[in-house]
Write a protein that holds these residues in place. Structure first.
Motif, PDB file in Angstrom:
ATOM      1  N   LEU A 131      82.353  27.915  79.636  1.00  0.00           N
ATOM      2  CA  LEU A 131      80.928  27.800  80.023  1.00  0.00           C
ATOM      3  C   LEU A 131      81.030  28.158  81.670  1.00  0.00           C
ATOM      4  CD1 LEU A 131      77.986  27.211  79.490  1.00  0.00           C
ATOM      5  CD2 LEU A 131      78.661  24.709  79.788  1.00  0.00           C
ATOM      6  N   ALA A 132      81.757  27.778  82.277  1.00  0.00           N
ATOM      7  CA  ALA A 132      81.898  28.110  83.820  1.00  0.00           C
ATOM      8  C   ALA A 132      82.160  29.586  84.138  1.00  0.00           C
ATOM      9  CB  ALA A 132      83.080  27.222  84.284  1.00  0.00           C
ATOM     10  N   TYR A 133      82.659  30.234  83.093  1.00  0.00           N
ATOM     11  CA  TYR A 133      82.973  31.700  83.408  1.00  0.00           C
ATOM     12  C   TYR A 133      81.538  32.264  83.002  1.00  0.00           C
ATOM     13  CZ  TYR A 133      88.161  30.471  83.565  1.00  0.00           C
ATOM     14  OH  TYR A 133      89.390  30.302  83.716  1.00  0.00           O
ATOM     15  N   TYR A 134      80.904  31.731  81.997  1.00  0.00           N
ATOM     16  CA  TYR A 134      79.783  32.345  81.479  1.00  0.00           C
ATOM     17  C   TYR A 134      78.673  32.510  82.482  1.00  0.00           C
ATOM     18  CZ  TYR A 134      75.602  33.851  78.935  1.00  0.00           C
ATOM     19  OH  TYR A 134      74.492  34.431  78.397  1.00  0.00           O
TER      20      TYR A 134
ATOM     21  N   VAL B 106      70.303  35.948  66.203  1.00  0.00           N
ATOM     22  CA  VAL B 106      70.904  36.647  65.231  1.00  0.00           C
ATOM     23  C   VAL B 106      71.968  37.615  65.687  1.00  0.00           C
ATOM     24  CG1 VAL B 106      70.650  38.713  64.035  1.00  0.00           C
ATOM     25  CG2 VAL B 106      68.800  37.172  63.957  1.00  0.00           C
ATOM     26  N   THR B 107      72.047  37.697  67.249  1.00  0.00           N
ATOM     27  CA  THR B 107      73.133  38.561  67.852  1.00  0.00           C
ATOM     28  C   THR B 107      74.262  37.581  68.380  1.00  0.00           C
ATOM     29  OG1 THR B 107      71.856  39.103  69.784  1.00  0.00           O
ATOM     30  CG2 THR B 107      71.872  40.702  67.999  1.00  0.00           C
ATOM     31  N   ALA B 108      73.863  36.491  69.102  1.00  0.00           N
ATOM     32  CA  ALA B 108      74.719  35.775  69.836  1.00  0.00           C
ATOM     33  C   ALA B 108      75.654  34.875  69.190  1.00  0.00           C
ATOM     34  CB  ALA B 108      73.709  34.796  71.090  1.00  0.00           C
ATOM     35  N   VAL B 109      75.210  34.425  67.878  1.00  0.00           N
ATOM     36  CA  VAL B 109      76.109  33.518  67.417  1.00  0.00           C
ATOM     37  C   VAL B 109      77.334  34.075  66.862  1.00  0.00           C
ATOM     38  CG1 VAL B 109      76.240  31.948  65.429  1.00  0.00           C
ATOM     39  CG2 VAL B 109      74.375  31.711  66.773  1.00  0.00           C
ATOM     40  N   PRO B 110      77.288  35.156  66.185  1.00  0.00           N
ATOM     41  CA  PRO B 110      78.249  35.872  65.784  1.00  0.00           C
ATOM     42  C   PRO B 110      79.040  36.621  66.503  1.00  0.00           C
ATOM     43  CG  PRO B 110      76.368  37.036  65.059  1.00  0.00           C
ATOM     44  CD  PRO B 110      75.943  35.899  65.475  1.00  0.00           C
ATOM     45  N   ALA B 111      78.432  37.256  67.563  1.00  0.00           N
ATOM     46  CA  ALA B 111      79.112  37.840  68.893  1.00  0.00           C
ATOM     47  C   ALA B 111      79.951  36.581  69.725  1.00  0.00           C
ATOM     48  CB  ALA B 111      78.178  38.298  69.731  1.00  0.00           C
ATOM     49  N   THR B 112      79.339  35.350  69.836  1.00  0.00           N
ATOM     50  CA  THR B 112      80.326  34.430  70.672  1.00  0.00           C
ATOM     51  C   THR B 112      81.399  33.938  69.796  1.00  0.00           C
ATOM     52  OG1 THR B 112      78.135  33.941  71.709  1.00  0.00           O
ATOM     53  CG2 THR B 112      79.784  32.429  71.814  1.00  0.00           C
ATOM     54  N   LEU B 113      81.105  33.979  68.530  1.00  0.00           N
ATOM     55  CA  LEU B 113      82.383  33.445  67.643  1.00  0.00           C
ATOM     56  C   LEU B 113      83.375  34.369  67.695  1.00  0.00           C
ATOM     57  CD1 LEU B 113      80.331  31.883  64.409  1.00  0.00           C
ATOM     58  CD2 LEU B 113      81.589  30.632  66.356  1.00  0.00           C
ATOM     59  N   ALA B 114      83.057  35.807  67.778  1.00  0.00           N
ATOM     60  CA  ALA B 114      84.143  36.857  67.527  1.00  0.00           C
ATOM     61  C   ALA B 114      84.742  36.997  69.114  1.00  0.00           C
ATOM     62  CB  ALA B 114      83.434  37.984  66.662  1.00  0.00           C
ATOM     63  N   TYR B 115      83.884  37.112  70.040  1.00  0.00           N
ATOM     64  CA  TYR B 115      84.204  37.708  71.343  1.00  0.00           C
ATOM     65  C   TYR B 115      84.225  36.696  72.285  1.00  0.00           C
ATOM     66  CZ  TYR B 115      84.030  41.948  68.428  1.00  0.00           C
ATOM     67  OH  TYR B 115      84.259  42.890  67.755  1.00  0.00           O
ATOM     68  N   GLY B 116      83.795  35.339  72.287  1.00  0.00           N
ATOM     69  CA  GLY B 116      83.552  34.333  73.399  1.00  0.00           C
ATOM     70  C   GLY B 116      82.547  34.926  74.283  1.00  0.00           C
ATOM     71  N   VAL B 117      82.670  34.553  75.704  1.00  0.00           N
ATOM     72  CA  VAL B 117      81.688  34.787  76.443  1.00  0.00           C
ATOM     73  C   VAL B 117      81.262  36.355  76.652  1.00  0.00           C
ATOM     74  CG1 VAL B 117      82.379  32.539  77.950  1.00  0.00           C
ATOM     75  CG2 VAL B 117      83.334  35.018  78.505  1.00  0.00           C
TER      76      VAL B 117
END
Length: 481
Positions: free
Chosen positions: A242-245, A368-379
């Motif tokens: 979270l700090a990096y993001y 729709v985009t953020a949940v799968p993208a975060t689970l797969a690629y993090g920040v």
């Protein structure tokens, strides 16, 4: 808007100066804290601030915007607003204290309980803040508004950095926020002429609520869109992630968003005073959009280009995971610059529902985009989702503005051509410069200098064409004179 141009322009300069100073203080504070504390400590503090922002946004009554947009007895409005503010703040403080274990469970860190309960003091301080500060915007008095806003930010920066240097503890950040809130409250009474007194004016409450109900919904949706990504990153990646993001967001998107925020803050009360003049609204909107994109386009692209040098030089070792999300999320500001200017127009025309509806669309696209993208690629995935959402929703907001002002989309978007081409020419000059120069402070300043010179030269060159790339600058100077 001949009678208001000079006033709006002077207000714009004050607002721009205020924003530059506030942003400078905030970034100084952030850089200092990044070098004094570890990423996990900063992420932990962000957990607490997210919790505070949730309860604030979900209980936002839209009272300030209602007072600015509507005519009426200002003293009655302010006394009613003060009553509502007292009740809301007390409820928020109690809710934060009692519900503190919930964010701790969401973020998987029991230390969040203590932090949130300390942060619960902030609404108690807000209870007695003078609501008359909203008059600064209603009357385009940006001088006083600047003094009010800067005072709290300065106190926050001074206290948090000093205590972080002395104790190396996350409590320093909480103390800074508390100091900023306390100074804000004191200054709010020193700068205003109205002395608030609680008033149970049911008729006035109904009037304010009727306007503010859509802004309440807009505030909720806006939080999910603007800060829901923080909550998602914190829950999935943890405090360090979270700090990096947040670092990527602070230096990538927020500075550019502040520039569009300045323009919108000046435009809202100006639109409200000419809302019955369709031609003045159209001219004003085109000028607002032109000023916003002229500033934001090069800042967004330039930030993305210099990120590999900026992060190690400014934030220091240990912050390298910030580079890629910073490059991606900086580009989101381009879409936001085009879209953000619509909100102040809609509020002035008593259509705050359009902000709620388009922000709901943004929320849906981001979810729709953020949940799968975060689970797969993090920040990196979260940053990509935010940028995709910004570019997906911007055309919808522009289309709604065109319909509301009964004008064509090409007519609205003409101001984008000059800054867009000039930014492309700037990027062509900066990209090889970043690679050639060393990763040092001088190298960073050199790349930024090349970008500034290249963009300015491109604007001058393009101004000789029909694009009129320097028109926003000329109109601002003309209004000032």
């Amino acid at each position: 808007m001949p009678d208001l141009e000079g006033q709006a322009a002077r207000g714009g300069l004050w607002a721009a100066g205020e924003t530059a100073l506030v942003r400078g203080l905030e970034l100084f504070r952030y850089v200092a804290i990044a070098r004094l504390l570890v990423p996990s400590q900063i992420g932990l503090f962000t957990f607490g601030i997210i919790t505070l922002s949730v309860v604030k946004r979900f209980s936002n009554l839209g009272i300030d915007a209602a007072i600015i947009a509507q005519d009426g007895d200002i003293d009655r409005q302010l006394d009613t607003a003060f009553s509502l503010q007292i009740v809301r703040s007390l409820v928020l403080a109690g809710l934060l204290y009692v519900a503190a274990p919930i964010p701790a469970a969401v973020f998987g860190d029991e230390s969040v309980v203590r932090l949130v309960r300390l942060i619960a003091i902030i609404p108690l301080i807000d209870t007695v803040e003078n609501p008359a500060t909203v008059v600064f915007e209603k009357e385009l008095n940006f001088r006083r508004r600047s003094l009010f806003r800067i005072s709290g930010v300065l106190a926050n920066a001074a206290v948090s950095v000093a205590l972080a240097y002395r104790f190396r503890s996350v409590d320093a950040l909480v103390a800074g926020v508390l100091a900023g809130a306390a100074v804000h409250t004191v200054v709010s009474h020193l700068l205003t002429d109205h002395s608030p007194w609680p008033s149970l004016d049911i008729e006035q409450m109904r009037t304010l609520f009727d306007y503010g109900k859509w802004l309440t919904g807009s505030s909720i949706v806006s939080w999910i869109y603007r800060e829901g990504d923080d909550a998602l990153v914190g829950a999935v990646v943890g405090s360090a992630g979270l700090a990096y993001y947040r670092s990527a967001f602070q230096f990538g998107q927020a500075p550019q968003s502040e520039l569009t925020g300045v323009v919108s803050e000046v435009a809202f009360p100006t639109y409200a005073q000419v809302k019955d003049d369709a031609h003045a609204l159209l001219v004003g909107y085109r000028r607002t959009l032109a000023v916003a994109v002229t500033a934001v386009f090069p800042a967004a692209v330039g930030t993305a280009l210099v990120a590999p040098v900026f992060v190690p030089v400014v934030l220091g070792p240990g912050w390298e995971p910030t580079i890629r999300p910073l490059q991606i999320i900086a580009l989101a500001a381009i879409g936001h610059a085009v879209a953000a200017t619509a909100g102040s127009l809609w509020q002035a025309l008593d259509r705050p529902d359009l902000s709620t509806k388009t922000q709901t669309l943004s929320m849906v696209v981001l979810a729709v985009t953020a949940v799968p993208a975060t689970l797969a690629y993090g920040v990196v995935g979260t940053a990509t989702a935010v940028t995709v959402t910004a570019f997906a929703v911007a055309p919808v907001r522009i289309l709604l503005v065109g319909r509301l002002l009964d004008t064509s989309i090409p007519s609205l978007l003409t101001p984008l051509a000059g800054p867009a081409l000039a930014t492309g020419l700037m990027a062509a000059a900066v990209a090889p410069t970043v690679t050639a120069l060393p990763t040092t402070l001088l190298g960073l300043l050199g790349s930024i200098g090349v970008g500034v010179v290249a963009y300015g030269a491109a604007l001058v060159a393009l101004d000789a064409t029909r694009l009129g790339a320097l028109d926003p600058v000329r109109e601002l100077l003309t209004a000032l004179r």
